[in-house]
Design a protein around this motif. Sequence first.
Motif, short mmCIF file in Angstrom:
data_model
loop_
_atom_site.label_atom_id
_atom_site.label_comp_id
_atom_site.label_asym_id
_atom_site.label_seq_id
_atom_site.Cartn_x
_atom_site.Cartn_y
_atom_site.Cartn_z
N ARG A 8 0.77 -1.26 0.04
CA ARG A 8 0.01 -0.09 0.09
C ARG A 8 0.84 1.32 0.02
O ARG A 8 0.69 2.37 -0.67
N SER A 59 -6.44 6.34 6.15
CA SER A 59 -6.27 6.08 7.71
C SER A 59 -5.10 5.15 7.77
O SER A 59 -4.43 4.57 6.88
N ASP A 61 -5.14 2.70 9.63
CA ASP A 61 -5.95 1.30 9.59
C ASP A 61 -5.71 0.58 8.17
O ASP A 61 -5.22 -0.31 7.94
N TYR A 62 -6.01 1.81 7.08
CA TYR A 62 -5.72 1.37 5.75
C TYR A 62 -4.42 1.06 5.46
O TYR A 62 -4.14 0.13 4.79
N ILE A 66 -5.50 -3.30 8.05
CA ILE A 66 -6.53 -3.36 9.00
C ILE A 66 -8.08 -3.19 8.46
O ILE A 66 -9.04 -3.94 8.72
N THR A 67 -8.03 -2.22 7.47
CA THR A 67 -9.46 -1.82 6.68
C THR A 67 -9.19 -1.89 5.28
O THR A 67 -7.68 -1.39 4.81
N ASP A 68 -9.91 -2.02 4.42
CA ASP A 68 -9.74 -1.75 3.05
C ASP A 68 -10.16 -0.54 2.49
O ASP A 68 -10.15 -0.22 1.18
N ARG A 69 -10.52 0.49 3.27
CA ARG A 69 -11.00 1.91 2.92
C ARG A 69 -10.31 2.85 3.84
O ARG A 69 -9.70 2.55 4.58
#
Length: 69
Positions: A8, A59, A61-62, A66-69
Motif C-alpha cells: 500500500r 487512515s 488502519d488502511y 486493518i481495513t480496505d477503505r
Amino acid sequence: MNEIFSLRLKELRQSIGISQSLLAEKFGLKQQAVAKWEQGTSTPNPEIVGKLAQFFDVSADYLLGITDR
C-alpha cells in the motif's frame, strides 16, 4: 507490519508520482528507510505511520491493512 503495508505504501507513493527519495525528504529520513519499508524488511514507528497516513490522506488502519477503505 506486514506485506499489505509495504504494498500500500508503494502504491500510494507511485499514485502521486513521487520517488522514495522525495517521500523520505518530506519526513526528514533517508531514502533507504522508505526502500526498506516497501521491501518489508523494516517498519516505521507508529508516529511515522500516522504522518504517512495523513500525507496520503488515508487512515492508518488502511495503511496497516486493518481495513480496505
